[in-house]
Scaffold this motif. Structure first.
Motif, mmCIF file in Angstrom:
data_model
loop_
_atom_site.group_PDB
_atom_site.id
_atom_site.type_symbol
_atom_site.label_atom_id
_atom_site.label_comp_id
_atom_site.label_asym_id
_atom_site.label_seq_id
_atom_site.Cartn_x
_atom_site.Cartn_y
_atom_site.Cartn_z
ATOM 1 N N LEU A 1 0.821 -1.222 0.000
ATOM 2 C CA LEU A 1 0.000 0.000 0.000
ATOM 3 C C LEU A 1 0.845 1.258 0.000
ATOM 4 O O LEU A 1 0.553 2.211 -0.726
ATOM 5 N N VAL A 2 1.910 1.276 0.800
ATOM 6 C CA VAL A 2 2.756 2.476 0.893
ATOM 7 C C VAL A 2 3.388 2.798 -0.460
ATOM 8 O O VAL A 2 3.382 3.946 -0.912
ATOM 9 N N GLY A 3 3.918 1.757 -1.121
ATOM 10 C CA GLY A 3 4.523 1.960 -2.443
ATOM 11 C C GLY A 3 3.513 2.443 -3.466
ATOM 12 O O GLY A 3 3.815 3.303 -4.305
ATOM 13 N N ALA A 4 2.296 1.895 -3.393
ATOM 14 C CA ALA A 4 1.240 2.299 -4.331
ATOM 15 C C ALA A 4 0.847 3.755 -4.133
ATOM 16 O O ALA A 4 0.690 4.513 -5.097
ATOM 17 N N LEU A 5 0.684 4.150 -2.858
ATOM 18 C CA LEU A 5 0.300 5.538 -2.575
ATOM 19 C C LEU A 5 1.407 6.504 -2.953
ATOM 20 O O LEU A 5 1.149 7.603 -3.444
ATOM 21 N N THR A 6 2.659 6.096 -2.742
ATOM 22 C CA THR A 6 3.801 6.953 -3.091
ATOM 23 C C THR A 6 3.896 7.145 -4.597
ATOM 24 O O THR A 6 4.104 8.257 -5.082
ATOM 25 N N ALA A 7 3.772 6.034 -5.346
ATOM 26 C CA ALA A 7 3.961 6.095 -6.798
ATOM 27 C C ALA A 7 2.753 6.637 -7.544
ATOM 28 O O ALA A 7 2.886 7.434 -8.475
ATOM 29 N N SER A 8 1.553 6.221 -7.133
ATOM 30 C CA SER A 8 0.355 6.528 -7.920
ATOM 31 C C SER A 8 -0.686 7.366 -7.191
ATOM 32 O O SER A 8 -1.457 8.080 -7.833
ATOM 33 N N GLY A 9 -0.727 7.267 -5.861
ATOM 34 C CA GLY A 9 -1.768 7.964 -5.103
ATOM 35 C C GLY A 9 -1.703 9.474 -5.263
ATOM 36 O O GLY A 9 -2.711 10.119 -5.588
ATOM 37 N N LEU A 10 -0.499 10.030 -5.074
ATOM 38 C CA LEU A 10 -0.346 11.488 -5.166
ATOM 39 C C LEU A 10 -0.657 12.019 -6.570
ATOM 40 O O LEU A 10 -1.432 12.975 -6.709
ATOM 41 N N PRO A 11 -0.079 11.419 -7.646
ATOM 42 C CA PRO A 11 -0.447 11.894 -8.989
ATOM 43 C C PRO A 11 -1.937 11.796 -9.279
ATOM 44 O O PRO A 11 -2.511 12.678 -9.922
ATOM 45 N N ALA A 12 -2.577 10.715 -8.800
ATOM 46 C CA ALA A 12 -4.010 10.535 -9.052
ATOM 47 C C ALA A 12 -4.825 11.640 -8.385
ATOM 48 O O ALA A 12 -5.750 12.197 -8.989
ATOM 49 N N VAL A 13 -4.488 11.973 -7.140
ATOM 50 C CA VAL A 13 -5.190 13.047 -6.429
ATOM 51 C C VAL A 13 -4.933 14.384 -7.117
ATOM 52 O O VAL A 13 -5.843 15.218 -7.262
ATOM 53 N N ILE A 14 -3.688 14.602 -7.562
ATOM 54 C CA ILE A 14 -3.341 15.846 -8.252
ATOM 55 C C ILE A 14 -4.148 15.986 -9.541
ATOM 56 O O ILE A 14 -4.684 17.054 -9.846
ATOM 57 N N TYR A 15 -4.243 14.898 -10.304
ATOM 58 C CA TYR A 15 -5.014 14.936 -11.550
ATOM 59 C C TYR A 15 -6.496 15.203 -11.272
ATOM 60 O O TYR A 15 -7.163 15.917 -12.037
ATOM 61 N N ALA A 16 -7.020 14.615 -10.182
ATOM 62 C CA ALA A 16 -8.423 14.847 -9.827
ATOM 63 C C ALA A 16 -8.651 16.326 -9.502
ATOM 64 O O ALA A 16 -9.634 16.933 -9.959
ATOM 65 N N LEU A 17 -7.737 16.913 -8.723
ATOM 66 C CA LEU A 17 -7.828 18.335 -8.388
ATOM 67 C C LEU A 17 -7.690 19.199 -9.637
ATOM 68 O O LEU A 17 -8.412 20.194 -9.811
ATOM 69 N N GLN A 18 -6.786 18.791 -10.518
ATOM 70 C CA GLN A 18 -6.592 19.531 -11.770
ATOM 71 C C GLN A 18 -7.873 19.556 -12.598
ATOM 72 O O GLN A 18 -8.253 20.602 -13.142
ATOM 73 N N ASN A 19 -8.548 18.414 -12.689
ATOM 74 C CA ASN A 19 -9.785 18.347 -13.477
ATOM 75 C C ASN A 19 -10.875 19.247 -12.906
ATOM 76 O O ASN A 19 -11.641 19.873 -13.649
ATOM 77 N N ILE A 20 -10.947 19.330 -11.568
ATOM 78 C CA ILE A 20 -11.927 20.216 -10.932
ATOM 79 C C ILE A 20 -11.630 21.668 -11.282
ATOM 80 O O ILE A 20 -12.524 22.449 -11.647
ATOM 81 N N LEU A 21 -10.350 22.050 -11.190
ATOM 82 C CA LEU A 21 -9.949 23.426 -11.502
ATOM 83 C C LEU A 21 -10.230 23.765 -12.967
ATOM 84 O O LEU A 21 -10.657 24.876 -13.288
ATOM 85 N N LEU A 22 -9.997 22.800 -13.854
ATOM 86 C CA LEU A 22 -10.257 23.030 -15.278
ATOM 87 C C LEU A 22 -11.746 23.258 -15.541
ATOM 88 O O LEU A 22 -12.114 24.102 -16.366
ATOM 89 N N GLN A 23 -12.588 22.503 -14.838
ATOM 90 C CA GLN A 23 -14.031 22.681 -15.007
ATOM 91 C C GLN A 23 -14.479 24.061 -14.529
ATOM 92 O O GLN A 23 -15.307 24.712 -15.164
#
Length: 327
Positions: A82-104
């Motif tokens: 879980l730690v490796g997954a959150l480090t590698a993919s969790g942060l970018p995924a949350v960033i992309y989600a926030l980015q999409n909200i801002l774009l809308q």
């Protein structure tokens, strides 16, 4: 012995470069064709959240199938934590989600031309964060190629926006709810792209595994947001597949495959290459519109075409010279 190793290394690099070009071409075609295919095969009644969630589900299925096919699924399953997954993919995924909200938010408060032009700055931010995180330097020629690409993107955006009216509105509202959100979204896009590249190239995280992890985290974020949104209410009242037809699966599958290709391009070639792909795809869209809808490309598009070709050629031909360490 040294000559044999050098020859094997050269052949391996050439093979990788061939695959990178293939992934880039396929992603360009997918990006370029997606708007037309989505418009033709997706009815207006389809709930956006259900469409996006289905894309993520199919993306996960495709990635798992490809991992099973290349024999890496069992190893990934045994090594996953879980730690490796959150480090590698969790942060970018949350960033992309926030980015999409801002774009809308931004898209609703800016005219399409201004939005499109400002959105292209993510190419420069990607190069900046790639240098900051991975220390991937750009040569003078490559920096010039990036600016050529930005000019081409601006011209294409002008061509797109010239046929659409500009929205009026309060200047402060445009600044705080339009310009600032899209610029922050561009910064976040560059950061997320560099983080994905870091995870795949430095931490050796599989691009397919990152696709699965990011799709899962992104879907959880989307479900959380949609639970209180009009889309969530529409799904509860009308059903998840309201407005769908069998043909709706065509753009869904194409979009999912595009997501996997994005991971492969970022993993093998970096986020900057993805920027070239996105701008090139705008030209593909213009060409397909001319072929299938009879809409001729604008003068801006015709001027942008040689700029894109030149920028790709220059960026590929003049990489940053890496000094060989003395043995």
């Amino acid at each position: 012995m040294a000559t044999t190793k050098t020859q094997k290394s050269t052949r391996s690099k050439e093979k990788t470069d061939t695959w990178v070009w293939l992934y880039s071409v396929l992603l360009t075609l997918q990006y370029g064709a997606q708007p037309l295919i989505s418009k033709r095969f997706t009815r207006r009644e389809v709930i956006v959240t259900s469409f996006v969630l289905m894309c993520e589900i199919i993306k996960v299925i495709c990635a798992l199938y490809l991992m099973a096919k290349d024999g890496s699924l069992k190893k990934v399953y045994n090594d996953w934590n879980l730690v490796g997954a959150l480090t590698a993919s969790g942060l970018p995924a949350v960033i992309y989600a926030l980015q999409n909200i801002l774009l809308q938010i931004s898209y609703k408060n800016l005219d399409s031309l201004t939005f499109s032009i400002l959105n292209q700055t993510k190419i420069l931010f990607t190069a900046f964060f790639t240098y900051l995180i991975l220390r991937h330097k750009q040569s003078i020629q490559q920096i010039g190629a990036l600016f050529l690409l930005i000019v081409a993107a601006v011209l294409l955006s002008i061509g797109e926006g010239s046929s659409k009216g500009s929205s009026g509105g309060n200047a402060d509202q445009k600044l705080f709810y339009g310009i600032i959100p899209v610029l922050v979204a561009s910064v976040l896009s560059g950061l997320a792209s560099a983080l994905c590249q870091w995870a795949s190239q430095v931490k050796k995280h599989s691009s397919y595994l990152m696709t699965v992890e990011m799709s899962f985290v992104g879907s959880m974020c989307l479900l959380l947001i949609s639970s209180k949104s009009p889309d969530g209410e529409a799904i509860r009242q009308r059903g998840f597949f309201y407005g769908w037809t069998p043909l709706t699966l065509v753009p869904v599958i194409l979009n999912a495959l595009g997501g996997i290709l994005v991971g492969l391009v970022t993993s093998h070639a970096g986020g900057v290459r993805k920027g070239f792909v996105i701008v090139s795809a705008l030209l593909v869209t213009a060409l397909l519109q001319f072929i299938f809808e009879g809409k001729p490309p604008s003068l801006y598009c015709l001027v942008a075409l040689p700029l894109v070709v030149c920028s790709i050629s220059i960026h590929q031909k003049y990489p940053y010279p890496v000094k060989k360490k003395e043995s």
